[in-house]
Structure formats: C-alpha cells, structure tokens
Design a protein around this motif. Structure first.
Motif, PDB file in Angstrom:
ATOM      1  N   ARG A   1      48.582  39.154  32.748  1.00 43.79           N
ATOM      2  CA  ARG A   1      48.856  40.042  33.858  1.00 43.79           C
ATOM      3  C   ARG A   1      50.239  40.673  33.692  1.00 43.79           C
ATOM      4  O   ARG A   1      51.164  40.058  33.175  1.00 43.79           O
ATOM      5  CB  ARG A   1      48.798  39.283  35.188  1.00 43.79           C
ATOM      6  CG  ARG A   1      47.400  38.847  35.527  1.00 43.79           C
ATOM      7  CD  ARG A   1      47.386  38.284  36.935  1.00 43.79           C
ATOM      8  NE  ARG A   1      46.058  37.839  37.262  1.00 43.79           N
ATOM      9  CZ  ARG A   1      45.086  38.638  37.649  1.00 43.79           C
ATOM     10  NH1 ARG A   1      45.305  39.918  37.765  1.00 43.79           N
ATOM     11  NH2 ARG A   1      43.885  38.163  37.932  1.00 43.79           N
TER      12      ARG A   1
ATOM     13  N   THR B   1      46.434  45.890  39.973  1.00 50.83           N
ATOM     14  CA  THR B   1      45.907  44.791  39.180  1.00 50.83           C
ATOM     15  C   THR B   1      44.935  44.033  40.039  1.00 50.83           C
ATOM     16  O   THR B   1      45.209  43.758  41.203  1.00 50.83           O
ATOM     17  CB  THR B   1      47.039  43.853  38.712  1.00 50.83           C
ATOM     18  OG1 THR B   1      47.959  44.615  37.930  1.00 50.83           O
ATOM     19  CG2 THR B   1      46.483  42.721  37.860  1.00 50.83           C
TER      20      THR B   1
ATOM     21  N   ALA C   1      41.566  39.148  41.547  1.00 49.09           N
ATOM     22  CA  ALA C   1      40.895  37.952  41.053  1.00 49.09           C
ATOM     23  C   ALA C   1      41.805  37.166  40.117  1.00 49.09           C
ATOM     24  O   ALA C   1      42.686  37.714  39.467  1.00 49.09           O
ATOM     25  CB  ALA C   1      39.611  38.341  40.320  1.00 49.09           C
ATOM     26  N   GLU C   2      41.593  35.852  40.048  1.00 56.47           N
ATOM     27  CA  GLU C   2      42.361  35.017  39.135  1.00 56.47           C
ATOM     28  C   GLU C   2      41.971  35.340  37.696  1.00 56.47           C
ATOM     29  O   GLU C   2      40.864  35.809  37.434  1.00 56.47           O
ATOM     30  CB  GLU C   2      42.078  33.542  39.433  1.00 56.47           C
ATOM     31  CG  GLU C   2      42.676  33.072  40.748  1.00 56.47           C
ATOM     32  CD  GLU C   2      44.175  33.245  40.779  1.00 56.47           C
ATOM     33  OE1 GLU C   2      44.841  32.879  39.796  1.00 56.47           O
ATOM     34  OE2 GLU C   2      44.690  33.765  41.782  1.00 56.47           O
ATOM     35  N   PRO C   3      42.892  35.111  36.732  1.00 56.77           N
ATOM     36  CA  PRO C   3      42.564  35.397  35.327  1.00 56.77           C
ATOM     37  C   PRO C   3      41.303  34.664  34.890  1.00 56.77           C
ATOM     38  O   PRO C   3      41.060  33.526  35.282  1.00 56.77           O
ATOM     39  CB  PRO C   3      43.801  34.868  34.568  1.00 56.77           C
ATOM     40  CG  PRO C   3      44.903  34.908  35.584  1.00 56.77           C
ATOM     41  CD  PRO C   3      44.255  34.607  36.902  1.00 56.77           C
ATOM     42  N   ALA C   4      40.511  35.329  34.065  1.00 61.99           N
ATOM     43  CA  ALA C   4      39.259  34.725  33.600  1.00 61.99           C
ATOM     44  C   ALA C   4      39.568  33.577  32.648  1.00 61.99           C
ATOM     45  O   ALA C   4      40.618  33.510  32.035  1.00 61.99           O
ATOM     46  CB  ALA C   4      38.412  35.779  32.904  1.00 61.99           C
TER      47      ALA C   4
ATOM     48  N   GLU D   1      36.001  36.725  28.765  1.00 65.76           N
ATOM     49  CA  GLU D   1      36.789  37.263  29.870  1.00 65.76           C
ATOM     50  C   GLU D   1      38.267  37.310  29.516  1.00 65.76           C
ATOM     51  O   GLU D   1      39.000  38.210  29.932  1.00 65.76           O
ATOM     52  CB  GLU D   1      36.543  36.423  31.116  1.00 65.76           C
ATOM     53  CG  GLU D   1      35.133  36.606  31.670  1.00 65.76           C
ATOM     54  CD  GLU D   1      34.810  35.624  32.779  1.00 65.76           C
ATOM     55  OE1 GLU D   1      35.450  34.556  32.828  1.00 65.76           O
ATOM     56  OE2 GLU D   1      33.924  35.938  33.583  1.00 65.76           O
TER      57      GLU D   1
ATOM     58  N   GLU E   1      40.714  40.692  29.582  1.00 69.29           N
ATOM     59  CA  GLU E   1      41.955  40.882  30.303  1.00 69.29           C
ATOM     60  C   GLU E   1      43.049  41.435  29.403  1.00 69.29           C
ATOM     61  O   GLU E   1      43.921  42.170  29.851  1.00 69.29           O
ATOM     62  CB  GLU E   1      42.390  39.564  30.936  1.00 69.29           C
ATOM     63  CG  GLU E   1      43.524  39.749  31.925  1.00 69.29           C
ATOM     64  CD  GLU E   1      43.752  38.515  32.759  1.00 69.29           C
ATOM     65  OE1 GLU E   1      44.649  38.558  33.616  1.00 69.29           O
ATOM     66  OE2 GLU E   1      43.052  37.515  32.578  1.00 69.29           O
TER      67      GLU E   1
ATOM     68  N   ALA F   1      37.740  43.559  39.245  1.00 70.86           N
ATOM     69  CA  ALA F   1      38.112  42.328  39.941  1.00 70.86           C
ATOM     70  C   ALA F   1      37.412  41.117  39.332  1.00 70.86           C
ATOM     71  O   ALA F   1      38.022  40.058  39.145  1.00 70.86           O
ATOM     72  CB  ALA F   1      37.777  42.451  41.424  1.00 70.86           C
ATOM     73  N   GLU F   2      36.132  41.276  39.025  1.00 70.24           N
ATOM     74  CA  GLU F   2      35.374  40.169  38.449  1.00 70.24           C
ATOM     75  C   GLU F   2      35.904  39.762  37.085  1.00 70.24           C
ATOM     76  O   GLU F   2      35.877  38.580  36.713  1.00 70.24           O
ATOM     77  CB  GLU F   2      33.901  40.554  38.343  1.00 70.24           C
ATOM     78  CG  GLU F   2      33.194  40.685  39.683  1.00 70.24           C
ATOM     79  CD  GLU F   2      31.810  41.292  39.561  1.00 70.24           C
ATOM     80  OE1 GLU F   2      31.115  41.360  40.593  1.00 70.24           O
ATOM     81  OE2 GLU F   2      31.428  41.722  38.446  1.00 70.24           O
TER      82      GLU F   2
ATOM     83  N   GLY G   1      39.058  40.479  35.916  1.00 74.04           N
ATOM     84  CA  GLY G   1      40.509  40.351  35.863  1.00 74.04           C
ATOM     85  C   GLY G   1      41.198  41.485  35.144  1.00 74.04           C
ATOM     86  O   GLY G   1      42.191  41.295  34.443  1.00 74.04           O
TER      87      GLY G   1
ATOM     88  N   GLU H   1      43.023  45.395  34.907  1.00 70.48           N
ATOM     89  CA  GLU H   1      43.828  46.388  35.621  1.00 70.48           C
ATOM     90  C   GLU H   1      42.974  47.638  35.842  1.00 70.48           C
ATOM     91  O   GLU H   1      42.153  48.004  34.992  1.00 70.48           O
ATOM     92  CB  GLU H   1      45.067  46.723  34.792  1.00 70.48           C
ATOM     93  CG  GLU H   1      46.002  47.720  35.441  1.00 70.48           C
ATOM     94  CD  GLU H   1      47.196  48.017  34.550  1.00 70.48           C
ATOM     95  OE1 GLU H   1      47.495  49.214  34.368  1.00 70.48           O
ATOM     96  OE2 GLU H   1      47.797  47.058  34.025  1.00 70.48           O
TER      97      GLU H   1
END
Length: 359
Positions: free
Chosen positions: A2, A34, A37-40, A45, A49, A81-82, A84, A86
């Motif tokens: 992120r 950004t 959602a939390e990082p995959a 995934e 990201e 969002a799903e 993770g 930007e």
C-alpha cells in the motif's frame, strides 16, 4: 504494497497537473483512492496488489449521473476493493475531443495504470491508438466492440433484451393502448433500446401504438444531457395519448420523470434502478427501469485481468449473463411479475430472438 498517505496525495497532485498540461484550461478533477479492503493474502492477490492499478476514464456526464457512469465506477471499485487495488478515476468535459481522450488514456498508461476502463463508445478511436502504444496494458471499453487489439476487451450489452421486457411491461399496463420511446441520440446503440422496446410491446399487443423520437442527431450528443428537451418530448407524447413513456436518454430522462409526475402518467427508467436514483418527488411514477448492469461488466473485466482469464474482443453481457434486466422497485409491476418473467425465460431459452434494429 500500500502507498503511504503522502505518496498517494503526491501522485494525485502530479496526475492532475499532467492532465491540465495535456488538455489545457482548467484541470480535470482527478481522485485517487486506495481500496479500504485489507491486503490480499493469496499469491494471486498479492501479485495483484503490487502489479495492478485500476483506472476509470469517464466521458460525457461523468460520475454522479445516477446511471451509466456511476455503474461503471461501482463495478470497478468493487473489484478494486476485493483485490486490494488502488483505483483512479478521471472526469471529462462535454467539449472533449478525441485528442483529449487520447491524452487522458496515455497519461493513465504512463503513470502505471493497468487495467484501464474507458467509459463510452466515444473512446473507440483513442483506445485503439493508445492500446497499440502500450501492448502490456489491458483496456476495457464500455459500449463498444469495434476495437480489434490483443489487449482490448469490448464490454457490450444486449440492451434490446432488457428493453423487450420493459416493452412487455408497458403494453401490459397501458390503459390507452399508446406508449412512447425517447432516445437521447439517434445512433445504433440507442436504436437497440428502441427496437427491443417495440418488439416487447408488440409481443403483448400487436395493435399497440408506439411513438418514438430522438432528442438529437449525431454528431450532436446533447440529447444525453438535456432534461428540458426530454421533458418537452415526453409532454408531447403524453398530450397525444401515450400513458407510459420509456427514455433511453441519459440525464435527459429526468425531464421524462417530471412530465410524467405533472401529468399523472407513468415512466420507465434506464441503466440503473431509477426508482432509487431519481429525485424523491418523481419516484412514484417510475414503474420499472431497464437495467443495464455496467457494474457487472467492469467488475468482471478488472477481476479477469488480474486472474489472467480476460479475453480480447467482444465480451457480451446479455440477459442470461446478468448484463441486462428490469427492476421491480416500488411495487408497481408486482401483479404482472410472473408474466414478465415468462418472457425473460423464453428469451434466455432462445425461444424469442429480440431484434437489435427497427428495420
């Protein structure tokens, strides 16, 4: 990984300046966010990201139109969002030229965005040009299937199928035996809406009277954003005996809702469920909306780019795929729900082939 807040702000500011320099005049509004959602955690995934950054380039009305553009954003935003990712969105101006659109796409590509979603068929030429320059970036263009390139997916819809179903609604509910259609601009895309609507109404009542009109002729695209003209056209139809009118005219459809409310008639919305997106004071006249689920297409496109299953060429989102349909909000068509569903089932089964032209 992120981006830190300061880095995100710096990128947003830099990108806005780049757009201003390329397009001239006042800078377009550019928002970079950004996903919340939390990082995959899976390998796929995690790669998404670090390697993918989604962009949505609007045209004409832009986000906030309560329909087409909002839906395109919603699908891309959901996928971002799903996964993770930007997400960057870039607005447009009514007076944009092909060069403006080309510059916009090129700037997005230069700043590392992949995939890029171009909203509207007016991006066809610019997408073809920029996609050739950036063969490793995927471009999805909503409402156009003409660009032939190994990294371009045309996201198109069977608008005629959804329009057939609201034509069925109109014919079943019309008390005068006279209904209307208002198209924003007389182009093949909007003719699909008209053709399906006419076919659906005729399937119920072969003797029904259908009045059609278009608010502008190309290259004048103002018919998509002229509520006053939409209201005038609708009022004329109501005055001539129509009691239900369907508008496939973008922002101009708001004028239809006003005319229907003032005259005590009924209206059919388009693209989104306009029972929820229209002003509260006109909501009660919206008996149904032809749903053009652009969000399904943009969500599918972004997701497939990341998982590697995306296909270049025409990607059709029809009734069976959930790309089109009709709304039941407000309860005005609850009593005919089974009848409308029966027609939908026959379309999906291939028993009814809906025409895409009026000829």
């Amino acid at each position: 990984m992120r981006m830190h807040r300061t880095s995100r702000l710096a990128l947003a500011a830099m990108f806005a300046l780049l757009v201003a320099a390329a397009c001239g005049g006042e800078a377009e509004e550019t928002t970079t966010t950004t996903a919340a959602a939390e990082p995959a955690t899976t390998t796929t995934e995690a790669m998404a990201e670090t390697e993918y950054k989604v962009a949505v380039a609007y045209d004409l009305a832009g986000r906030g139109d309560g329909g087409f553009n909002d839906l395109a954003y919603n699908g891309a935003e959901q996928a971002a969002a799903e996964l993770g990712l930007e997400l960057t969105e870039v607005t447009a101006k009514a007076e944009d030229t092909d060069q403006d659109r080309t510059d916009r796409l090129r700037l997005l590509a230069d700043s590392g965005h992949n995939p890029i979603v171009a909203v509207g068929f007016t991006y066809a030429g610019p997408v073809a040009e920029v996609a050739a320059e950036y063969p490793d970036i995927w471009f999805g263009i909503v409402d156009d299937g003409t660009v032939e390139a190994p990294n371009v997916a045309g996201l198109v819809f069977a608008e005629e199928e959804g329009s057939f179903l609201v034509g069925v609604v109109a014919a079943l509910e019309s008390e005068t035996g006279h209904v209307g259609f208002i198209g924003g601009v007389n182009i093949p895309l909007i003719v699909k809406f008209e053709a399906g609507y006419i076919a659906g109404a005729n399937a119920v009542n072969p003797d029904i009277e259908i009045t059609s009109t278009y608010l502008s002729q190309p290259p004048d695209f103002s018919g998509f954003n002229d509520p006053a003209k939409g209201k005038e056209a609708a009022k004329g139809m109501f005055d001539s005996g129509a009691d239900i009118v369907y508008a496939a005219a973008g922002g101009s459809g708001g004028g239809l809702f006003e005319a229907a409310t003032e005259g005590g008639h009924l209206a059919i919305g388009v693209d989104a469920d306009q029972y929820y997106t229209a002003a509260p004071e006109v909501r009660d006249v919206i008996m149904t909306s032809m749903l053009k689920n652009v969000n399904v297409a943009t969500h599918t496109f972004v997701t497939q780019v990341v998982d590697g299953s995306v296909q270049a060429g025409v990607n059709l989102f029809d009734l069976e795929a959930g790309g089109v349909g009709y709304s039941t909000s407000g309860g005005l068509i609850d009593h005919i729900a089974d009848d409308v569903k029966a027609y939908a089932d026959r379309i999906i089964a291939g028993e009814i082939e809906v025409p895409a032209t009026t000829g």
